[in-house]
Design a protein around this motif. Sequence first.
Motif, PDB file in Angstrom:
ATOM      1  N   HIS A  12       0.860  -1.181   0.000  1.00  0.00           N
ATOM      2  CA  HIS A  12       0.000   0.000   0.000  1.00  0.00           C
ATOM      3  C   HIS A  12       0.898   1.233   0.000  1.00  0.00           C
ATOM      4  CE1 HIS A  12      -3.727  -2.225   0.959  1.00  0.00           C
ATOM      5  NE2 HIS A  12      -2.826  -3.114   1.322  1.00  0.00           N
ATOM      6  N   PRO A  14       1.279   5.696  -0.832  1.00  0.00           N
ATOM      7  CA  PRO A  14       0.552   6.956  -0.957  1.00  0.00           C
ATOM      8  C   PRO A  14       0.675   7.590  -2.337  1.00  0.00           C
ATOM      9  CG  PRO A  14       2.575   7.318   0.250  1.00  0.00           C
ATOM     10  CD  PRO A  14       2.478   5.834  -0.006  1.00  0.00           C
ATOM     11  N   ASP A  15       1.714   7.234  -3.120  1.00  0.00           N
ATOM     12  CA  ASP A  15       1.949   7.842  -4.433  1.00  0.00           C
ATOM     13  C   ASP A  15       2.452   6.767  -5.390  1.00  0.00           C
ATOM     14  OD1 ASP A  15       2.867   9.199  -6.690  1.00  0.00           O
ATOM     15  OD2 ASP A  15       3.718  10.842  -5.536  1.00  0.00           O
ATOM     16  N   LYS A  18       5.340   7.645  -7.946  1.00  0.00           N
ATOM     17  CA  LYS A  18       6.666   7.679  -7.324  1.00  0.00           C
ATOM     18  C   LYS A  18       7.204   6.255  -7.147  1.00  0.00           C
ATOM     19  CE  LYS A  18       8.978   9.221  -3.121  1.00  0.00           C
ATOM     20  NZ  LYS A  18       8.817   9.867  -1.826  1.00  0.00           N
ATOM     21  N   ASN A  37      -5.441   3.000  -9.602  1.00  0.00           N
ATOM     22  CA  ASN A  37      -4.544   3.063  -8.442  1.00  0.00           C
ATOM     23  C   ASN A  37      -3.882   1.717  -8.138  1.00  0.00           C
ATOM     24  OD1 ASN A  37      -6.903   1.786  -7.565  1.00  0.00           O
ATOM     25  ND2 ASN A  37      -6.718   2.606  -5.501  1.00  0.00           N
ATOM     26  N   GLU A  52      -2.326   2.231  -4.551  1.00  0.00           N
ATOM     27  CA  GLU A  52      -2.283   3.595  -4.022  1.00  0.00           C
ATOM     28  C   GLU A  52      -3.541   3.852  -3.208  1.00  0.00           C
ATOM     29  OE1 GLU A  52      -0.955   7.434  -6.139  1.00  0.00           O
ATOM     30  OE2 GLU A  52      -3.126   7.321  -6.386  1.00  0.00           O
ATOM     31  N   GLU A  53      -3.333   4.264  -1.962  1.00  0.00           N
ATOM     32  CA  GLU A  53      -4.449   4.603  -1.094  1.00  0.00           C
ATOM     33  C   GLU A  53      -4.145   5.916  -0.401  1.00  0.00           C
ATOM     34  OE1 GLU A  53      -6.623   0.709   0.328  1.00  0.00           O
ATOM     35  OE2 GLU A  53      -4.629   0.867   1.209  1.00  0.00           O
ATOM     36  N   LYS A  54      -5.108   6.823  -0.469  1.00  0.00           N
ATOM     37  CA  LYS A  54      -4.937   8.139   0.145  1.00  0.00           C
ATOM     38  C   LYS A  54      -6.113   8.424   1.063  1.00  0.00           C
ATOM     39  CE  LYS A  54      -2.306  10.084  -3.615  1.00  0.00           C
ATOM     40  NZ  LYS A  54      -2.056  11.200  -4.478  1.00  0.00           N
ATOM     41  N   GLY A  55      -5.946   9.386   1.923  1.00  0.00           N
ATOM     42  CA  GLY A  55      -7.031   9.805   2.806  1.00  0.00           C
ATOM     43  C   GLY A  55      -7.392   8.751   3.827  1.00  0.00           C
ATOM     44  N   ASP A  57      -8.701   5.921   3.535  1.00  0.00           N
ATOM     45  CA  ASP A  57      -8.447   4.543   3.131  1.00  0.00           C
ATOM     46  C   ASP A  57      -6.975   4.149   3.213  1.00  0.00           C
ATOM     47  OD1 ASP A  57     -11.113   4.077   2.565  1.00  0.00           O
ATOM     48  OD2 ASP A  57     -10.914   4.697   0.481  1.00  0.00           O
ATOM     49  N   ALA A  58      -6.112   5.100   3.442  1.00  0.00           N
ATOM     50  CA  ALA A  58      -4.670   4.845   3.428  1.00  0.00           C
ATOM     51  C   ALA A  58      -4.243   4.028   4.640  1.00  0.00           C
ATOM     52  CB  ALA A  58      -3.904   6.159   3.397  1.00  0.00           C
ATOM     53  N   PRO A  61       0.233   5.920   8.952  1.00  0.00           N
ATOM     54  CA  PRO A  61       1.619   6.360   8.771  1.00  0.00           C
ATOM     55  C   PRO A  61       2.551   5.671   9.770  1.00  0.00           C
ATOM     56  CG  PRO A  61       0.360   8.038   9.916  1.00  0.00           C
ATOM     57  CD  PRO A  61      -0.614   6.966   9.506  1.00  0.00           C
TER      58      PRO A  61
END
Length: 74
Positions: A12, A14-15, A18, A37, A52-55, A57-58, A61
């Motif tokens: 998983h 975030p970008d 990248k 994604n 890719e998971e953001k917000g 759903d991520a 950290p």
Amino acid sequence: MSNFIQITPFIHVPDIEKELGFFNDILGFETQLRVANYAYLHRETVGFRLLEEKGADAAPPGNRRFAYYIDVAT
């Protein structure tokens, strides 16, 4: 006797752009499938799945209690 062929980790991120740059350009993987994604990368006998998971759903950290090692012959 084992029936396992391989283990393909789902990472998983975030970008995804990248990470695709890192795996393809630096480690020499090839993106074999890319949909929104999600991407599947492969090199020799190794495969990775990137998601890719953001917000909300991520993945949380920090230390996610996973480490990925790629052992190669030099």
